[in-house]
Design a protein around this motif. Structure first.
Motif, PDB file in Angstrom:
ATOM      1  N   ALA A  78      48.875  62.932  66.680  1.00 42.88           N
ATOM      2  CA  ALA A  78      47.596  62.976  66.972  1.00 42.88           C
ATOM      3  C   ALA A  78      46.814  62.067  68.200  1.00 42.88           C
ATOM      4  O   ALA A  78      45.738  62.598  68.862  1.00 42.88           O
ATOM      5  CB  ALA A  78      46.663  62.903  65.792  1.00 42.88           C
ATOM      6  N   GLY A  79      47.825  61.172  68.539  1.00 45.30           N
ATOM      7  CA  GLY A  79      47.541  60.182  69.746  1.00 45.30           C
ATOM      8  C   GLY A  79      46.365  59.083  69.077  1.00 45.30           C
ATOM      9  O   GLY A  79      46.197  59.422  67.840  1.00 45.30           O
ATOM     10  N   LEU A  80      45.795  58.447  69.754  1.00 45.48           N
ATOM     11  CA  LEU A  80      44.983  57.380  69.662  1.00 45.48           C
ATOM     12  C   LEU A  80      44.223  56.825  70.730  1.00 45.48           C
ATOM     13  O   LEU A  80      44.734  56.779  71.936  1.00 45.48           O
ATOM     14  CB  LEU A  80      45.649  56.320  68.798  1.00 45.48           C
ATOM     15  N   LYS A 140      57.886  73.592  76.317  1.00 46.44           N
ATOM     16  CA  LYS A 140      57.416  72.354  76.088  1.00 46.44           C
ATOM     17  C   LYS A 140      55.884  72.017  76.560  1.00 46.44           C
ATOM     18  O   LYS A 140      55.427  72.634  77.409  1.00 46.44           O
ATOM     19  CB  LYS A 140      58.263  71.472  76.932  1.00 46.44           C
ATOM     20  N   VAL A 141      55.456  70.985  75.546  1.00 43.62           N
ATOM     21  CA  VAL A 141      54.022  70.953  75.833  1.00 43.62           C
ATOM     22  C   VAL A 141      53.678  69.613  76.139  1.00 43.62           C
ATOM     23  O   VAL A 141      54.533  68.681  75.586  1.00 43.62           O
ATOM     24  CB  VAL A 141      53.303  71.144  74.350  1.00 43.62           C
ATOM     25  N   THR A 142      52.934  69.157  77.200  1.00 42.48           N
ATOM     26  CA  THR A 142      52.532  68.035  77.589  1.00 42.48           C
ATOM     27  C   THR A 142      51.297  67.556  77.540  1.00 42.48           C
ATOM     28  O   THR A 142      50.346  68.348  77.990  1.00 42.48           O
ATOM     29  CB  THR A 142      53.036  67.384  79.087  1.00 42.48           C
ATOM     30  N   ILE A 143      50.684  66.634  76.698  1.00 34.67           N
ATOM     31  CA  ILE A 143      49.439  65.997  76.494  1.00 34.67           C
ATOM     32  C   ILE A 143      48.964  64.915  77.531  1.00 34.67           C
ATOM     33  O   ILE A 143      49.877  64.073  77.412  1.00 34.67           O
ATOM     34  CB  ILE A 143      49.000  65.896  75.101  1.00 34.67           C
ATOM     35  N   GLU A 144      47.946  65.092  78.151  1.00 37.49           N
ATOM     36  CA  GLU A 144      47.616  63.858  79.009  1.00 37.49           C
ATOM     37  C   GLU A 144      47.321  62.632  78.156  1.00 37.49           C
ATOM     38  O   GLU A 144      46.874  62.682  77.079  1.00 37.49           O
ATOM     39  CB  GLU A 144      46.387  64.351  79.535  1.00 37.49           C
ATOM     40  N   GLY A 145      47.507  61.414  78.844  1.00 38.89           N
ATOM     41  CA  GLY A 145      47.425  60.276  78.372  1.00 38.89           C
ATOM     42  C   GLY A 145      48.504  59.318  78.267  1.00 38.89           C
ATOM     43  O   GLY A 145      49.624  59.882  78.609  1.00 38.89           O
ATOM     44  N   GLY A 146      48.504  58.033  77.782  1.00 40.00           N
ATOM     45  CA  GLY A 146      49.642  57.255  77.580  1.00 40.00           C
ATOM     46  C   GLY A 146      49.477  55.925  78.415  1.00 40.00           C
ATOM     47  O   GLY A 146      48.424  55.718  78.958  1.00 40.00           O
ATOM     48  N   LEU A 175      59.680  54.600  73.962  1.00 39.03           N
ATOM     49  CA  LEU A 175      61.092  54.800  73.292  1.00 39.03           C
ATOM     50  C   LEU A 175      61.132  56.288  73.346  1.00 39.03           C
ATOM     51  O   LEU A 175      62.341  56.823  73.668  1.00 39.03           O
ATOM     52  CB  LEU A 175      61.135  54.275  71.950  1.00 39.03           C
ATOM     53  N   GLY A 176      60.181  56.914  73.049  1.00 42.18           N
ATOM     54  CA  GLY A 176      60.319  58.523  72.672  1.00 42.18           C
ATOM     55  C   GLY A 176      60.047  59.157  73.998  1.00 42.18           C
ATOM     56  O   GLY A 176      60.962  60.087  74.114  1.00 42.18           O
ATOM     57  N   SER A 177      59.485  58.731  75.054  1.00 37.14           N
ATOM     58  CA  SER A 177      59.479  59.540  76.418  1.00 37.14           C
ATOM     59  C   SER A 177      60.827  59.350  77.184  1.00 37.14           C
ATOM     60  O   SER A 177      61.236  60.026  77.849  1.00 37.14           O
ATOM     61  CB  SER A 177      58.159  58.925  77.174  1.00 37.14           C
ATOM     62  N   LEU A 178      61.465  58.138  76.916  1.00 34.55           N
ATOM     63  CA  LEU A 178      62.525  57.938  77.572  1.00 34.55           C
ATOM     64  C   LEU A 178      63.821  58.693  76.894  1.00 34.55           C
ATOM     65  O   LEU A 178      64.683  59.249  77.521  1.00 34.55           O
ATOM     66  CB  LEU A 178      62.816  56.354  77.759  1.00 34.55           C
ATOM     67  N   PHE A 179      63.949  58.215  75.654  1.00 32.35           N
ATOM     68  CA  PHE A 179      65.130  58.972  74.895  1.00 32.35           C
ATOM     69  C   PHE A 179      64.900  60.138  74.034  1.00 32.35           C
ATOM     70  O   PHE A 179      66.018  60.686  73.606  1.00 32.35           O
ATOM     71  CB  PHE A 179      65.508  57.961  74.028  1.00 32.35           C
ATOM     72  N   GLY A 180      63.811  60.570  73.908  1.00 29.12           N
ATOM     73  CA  GLY A 180      63.307  61.389  72.989  1.00 29.12           C
ATOM     74  C   GLY A 180      62.499  61.335  71.633  1.00 29.12           C
ATOM     75  O   GLY A 180      62.922  60.278  71.156  1.00 29.12           O
ATOM     76  N   GLY A 220      57.873  55.659  68.240  1.00 34.35           N
ATOM     77  CA  GLY A 220      58.120  56.352  69.431  1.00 34.35           C
ATOM     78  C   GLY A 220      57.408  55.860  70.695  1.00 34.35           C
ATOM     79  O   GLY A 220      57.727  56.287  71.785  1.00 34.35           O
ATOM     80  N   ASP A 221      55.856  55.250  70.211  1.00 32.73           N
ATOM     81  CA  ASP A 221      55.271  54.943  71.260  1.00 32.73           C
ATOM     82  C   ASP A 221      55.413  53.425  71.630  1.00 32.73           C
ATOM     83  O   ASP A 221      54.521  52.807  72.423  1.00 32.73           O
ATOM     84  CB  ASP A 221      53.771  55.065  71.112  1.00 32.73           C
ATOM     85  N   VAL A 222      56.464  52.641  71.212  1.00 33.45           N
ATOM     86  CA  VAL A 222      56.492  51.189  71.916  1.00 33.45           C
ATOM     87  C   VAL A 222      56.856  51.403  73.456  1.00 33.45           C
ATOM     88  O   VAL A 222      57.687  52.181  73.854  1.00 33.45           O
ATOM     89  CB  VAL A 222      58.078  50.746  71.010  1.00 33.45           C
ATOM     90  N   VAL A 223      56.051  50.672  74.070  1.00 30.42           N
ATOM     91  CA  VAL A 223      56.027  50.541  75.481  1.00 30.42           C
ATOM     92  C   VAL A 223      57.332  49.794  76.041  1.00 30.42           C
ATOM     93  O   VAL A 223      57.746  48.491  75.566  1.00 30.42           O
ATOM     94  CB  VAL A 223      54.546  50.062  76.031  1.00 30.42           C
ATOM     95  N   ILE A 224      58.128  50.469  77.195  1.00 30.21           N
ATOM     96  CA  ILE A 224      58.856  49.639  77.649  1.00 30.21           C
ATOM     97  C   ILE A 224      58.220  49.311  79.292  1.00 30.21           C
ATOM     98  O   ILE A 224      58.266  50.004  80.003  1.00 30.21           O
ATOM     99  CB  ILE A 224      60.307  50.580  77.902  1.00 30.21           C
TER     100      ILE A 224
END
Length: 639
Positions: free
Chosen positions: A126-128, A183-189, A245-250, A303-307
Motif C-alpha cells: 500500500a505504500g507509506l 506491469k504496473v508502476t506507481i509513482e513515488g519512492g 532491494l525489490g526494485s533492483l532484484f525483484g 523489499g523497500d530497503v534503500v541501496i
C-alpha cells in the motif's frame, strides 16, 4: 551459516575499525552512461557460500533537472517550471512528499473472458507517507498496433486513505490488446539530489531527500556541510530515484535461490548507522519466494530497503549452480567523491566507473596524507597496521592493501599511448607504446576525403598510434582552397582569416614516413600558419614521481598486458612491458598508475595493484585514529 563466520574468508578482519563511505559522481548532467552488466557468481552451498561484492550504480536517468532558487539550512527551493501541456503556464516542479515516500506496488488482472482488457488492480504493497494521490502507469498492450482496433492503453486511478496509503484502484479505461497482465508502476519512492554544476567544486555530491513540498526539498546532511555553499542560487541539480532491494532484484520473485533462511541466497547490506564494529553491522536479507525477509525478522517485507548510490552489497551464493546476475543502472564517466566518516565506521563501495580499473586509481595522490594532523585525508603509512586499509574480495578470499606514501608528490600525471598489439596473437611489444611529442613545421590543406599530412622531422611515430595535435592555426580557405576573410571574400595568400586548424584534436596516425604522417579521416580547413606553437604528442612524462609504478592496458579486445613505468628525477622516462598479454586487435587504453599500494604477503613492488572489475566493489577500513567525516575525490583513469 552467517558469512562472517566463514574461515576461508578471513573475516576476522571485520573486527577491525572500518570505514563507511559513499561515492558521488563528479560529471554533473553530462557524460553518464546507462546500460547493464552481467556478473557471474559461482555456485556455493549453504555451509560454504561463494561471496561476491556487486553494485548497480545509479538507477537510470535523472527524474528531474532544474535550477536552485534559494537555500535555507537543508531546505532547498526551486523555481517554477513551464507546464508540459501549456509551456506558457508555470507549474511547481514536484508533488508533495513524492520524493521521499515508500512506493506502492500492485498487480494487474485481466478479464477472464479473454477480452484482453485490464479489469482490476490488486495492491501488493500500500505504500507509506503519500501526501497526494500518485500517478499509476500501466505498460503498453502487447497485441495490435498503435492505430489499430485492438490497441488501447489502460488507465487506472489510485485511491488514497488518510494515513498516506493506497487502499484501492479505479479502472478508468480497461484498455485493449493485453495478452498477459501488464506491469504496473506507481509513482513515488526514495530519491537523491545531486549537484550538477560543472563549474562547482562540489559537482557530483549526493544528498538523500528526506521530505519535499511542491517547490522545496529537504535533504539529509549527515556531514553537517554548508548546504548553502554547495547548492547556490541558479546552480543546476539532478534528482535520481534510489534503488531498493525489490526494485533492483525483484519484489515478488528474483533470480536468486529462494526459500527459507537455511537454503536461500543472502544479500548482505552494511548498516548506514548504529555500527558497532561487529559482524552484526552486516544485515543479511533473503527472498523466500514471495517477499524479501531479514534473517533476524522473517515476518516483515524488506523489499523497500534503500541501496544508496554507489554503495556495494555482498552476495552469498548458497546454491551449487552459478548465478548470472544482470544489473542495470547509470555509471559515471568523470570523477567521483568518496565520503569518509569518522573512525570506527565502515562500508562497502562499488567501482563507480563502469569499466575494469586498478585499485591505484580509486584513491589519487591528492587525497593521501601521512600526517595525523590531516584529519580528513586517506592515511598512508609503510605499516599496514597504521595505514588506512582496502579489502578486496578475490575469489571468496579477502586480500588487504594499503598505501605506503610512494608517489604522493605527483603534481602532473603522466600518460602514454598504445596501439594494437603487433606481436603474435595480438600481444604487445615495446614498439606498440609511445610517450613522445614534437613540433609541427607544416600541414597540408586537402579537400574532403583526403587526409591532412603533418610534417614533423624525425617524429618516430608508427602507424596505428593515436596522436593529439594542439596549437595549430591557419588561414581560412573556401571549398576551392582559396583563402577568405571573415566575410567569406577571397583574399591573397597570407591575408586570410586566421582560425584554429581542423587538425587540432586526437586522430589515428597512418601512412608514416621518417618526417611526415597523416591524420586518418581528417581533411583541411585552412592553410597552415607556422607560428611555432603547433605540436603533437602521444604522452607526457609527468612530474613529482618518486618511484617506479605499474602500467596496465585496458580494452582493445585484449587482456593481461602489464608494464612498469621507470622513474628518474621525478618523471617517467620509459615504459617496460612485463607481460605482453594477448588479443589486442585494437588500440587499448594505456593506464599509468600512481603506485604506492602494497598487498599483504606480497612485499613491496610497483606491480602490487589489483583490478577492480566493473560492477564490483571494495571494503575500506580506516585506521586513522583521529579521522573525521569528510569527502575526498577519486578520478576516472581514462579522463
Amino acid at each position: 551459516m552467517n558469512f562472517i563466520d566463514q574461515p576461508r574468508l578471513h573475516l576476522s578482519m571485520f573486527c577491525m575499525l572500518f570505514l563507511w563511505i559513499r561515492c558521488y559522481s563528479n560529471d554533473g548532467n553530462t557524460g553518464d552512461l546507462v546500460g547493464s552488466i552481467s556478473i557471474e557468481v559461482p555456485g556455493g552451498t549453504p555451509g560454504s557460500p561463494y561471496y561476491k561484492i556487486v553494485s548497480p550504480s545509479l538507477k537510470g536517468q535523472p527524474v528531474f533537472r532544474g535550477l536552485v532558487d534559494s537555500v535555507e539550512d537543508t531546505n532547498i527551493s526551486f523555481s517554477r517550471v513551464p507546464d508540459l501541456l501549456d509551456p506558457t503556464t508555470l507549474s511547481n516542479p514536484f508533488k508533495p512528499g513524492m520524493l521521499a515516500c515508500k512506493q506502492a506496488r500492485a498487480n494487474s488482472i485481466l478479464d477472464p473472458d479473454g477480452n484482453l482488457t485490464v479489469v482490476s488492480l490488486t495492491p501488493t504493497y500500500a505504500g507509506l507517507n503519500y501526501q497526494v494521490t500518485p500517478e499509476v502507469v500501466v505498460d503498453l498492450p502487447t497485441e495490435g498496433n498503435h492505430t489499430g482496433f485492438n490497441y488501447d492503453v489502460a488507465q487506472v486511478e489510485a485511491k488514497l486513505d488518510g494515513s498516506g496509503q493506497i487502499t484501492s484502484f479505479d479502472v478508468l479505461n480497461a484498455g485493449r490488446g493485453y495478452s498477459f497482465p501488464p506491469k504496473v508502476t506507481i509513482e513515488g519512492g526514495p530519491h537523491y539530489l545531486r549537484v550538477a554544476d560543472l563549474d562547482s567544486n562540489h559537482t557530483g555530491k549526493f544528498f538523500r531527500i528526506t521530505s519535499n513540498s511542491e517547490a522545496n526539498v529537504i535533504v539529509d546532511n549527515n556531514l553537517s556541510e554548508s548546504v548553502g555553499s554547495i547548492f547556490t542560487p541558479n546552480s543546476p541539480v539532478e534528482i535520481f530515484k534510489a534503488w531498493t532491494l525489490g526494485s533492483l532484484f525483484g519484489y515478488d520473485s528474483t533470480s536468486f535461490n529462494e526459500g527459507n533462511d537455511s537454503v536461500a541466497d543472502y544479500v548482505y547490506i552494511l548498516k548506514s548507522s548504529g555500527q558497532d564494529g561487529t559482524p552484526n553491522d552486516f544485515v543479511p536479507y533473503f527472498h523466500d519466494g514471495t517477499a524479501w525477509r531479514a534473517v533476524s525478522d522473517i515476518n516483515n517485507d524488506y523489499g523497500d530497503v534503500v541501496i544508496p548510490p554507489d554503495e556495494g552489497m555482498i552476495i552469498a551464493r548458497r546454491s551449487n549452480l552459478p548465478l548470472d546476475l544482470v544489473l542495470s543502472g547509470t555509471v559515471r564517466t568523470q570523477g567521483t567523491f568518496i565520503e569518509l566518516p569518522e573512525v570506527s565506521q565502515r562500508a562497502l563501495i562499488n567501482n563507480p566507473f563502469g569499466l575494469d580499473i586498478m585499485l591505484s586509481d580509486l584513491i589519487p595522490p591528492t587525497s593521501l596524507t601521512q600526517s595525523y594532523a590531516n584529519l580528513s585525508g586517506w592515511l598512508a603509512n609503510e605499516s599496514q597496521e597504521l595505514a588506512d586499509n582496502v579489502m578486496i574480495l578475490n575469489q571468496g578470499v579477502w586480500e588487504t592493501f594499503w598505501h605506503d606514501g610512494t608517489n604522493m608528490g605527483i603534481t602532473e600525471k603522466a600518460y602514454a599511448t598504445a596501439r594494437a598489439g603487433s606481436g603474435i596473437g595480438g600481444s604487445l611489444s615495446q614498439q606498440d607504446i609511445s610517450m613522445a611529442s614534437g613540433s609541427i613545421s607544416h600541414m597540408t590543406n586537402p579537400n574532403l576525403g583526403t587526409n591532412i599530412t603533418v610534417t614533423s622531422v624525425g617524429h618516430g611515430l608508427r602507424n596505428g598510434f593515436m596522436v593529439k595535435v594542439e596549437g595549430a592555426t591557419g588561414y581560412k580557405t573556401d571549398d576551392n582552397k582559396i583563402q577568405v576573410d571573415e566575410d567569406g571574400n577571397n583574399v591573397l595568400s597570407g591575408e586570410g582569416l586566421l582560425i584554429e586548424s581542423a587538425a587540432n584534436g586526437s586522430f589515428l596516425v597512418t601512412n608514416c614516413t621518417s618526417n611526415t604522417f597523416e591524420l586518418d579521416g581528417k581533411s583541411g580547413n585552412c592553410d597552415f600558419y607556422d607560428d611555432g606553437n603547433a605540436f603533437w604528442s602521444t604522452g607526457s612524462s609527468g612530474a613529482g614521481y618518486s618511484s617506479d609504478t605499474m602500467v596496465s592496458f585496458v580494452g582493445g579486445g585484449g587482456s593481461g598486458g602489464k608494464g612498469v613505468a621507470k622513474v628518474d628525477s621525478g618523471t617517467i622516462t620509459s615504459i617496460l612491458i612485463t607481460d605482453p598479454g594477448a588479443g589486442y586487435v585494437e588500440a587499448p587504453n594505456l593506464l599509468i598508475h600512481s603506485g604506492g599500494w602494497n598487498r599483504m604477503g606480497a612485499g613491496r613492488s610497483p606491480s602490487n595493484d589489483f583490478t577492480v572489475p566493473a560492477g564490483s566493489g571494495i571494503l575500506l577500513l580506516r585506521n586513522h585514529t583521529s579521522g573525521i567525516a569528510a569527502r575526498v575525490s577519486i578520478r576516472n583513469p581514462l579522463k
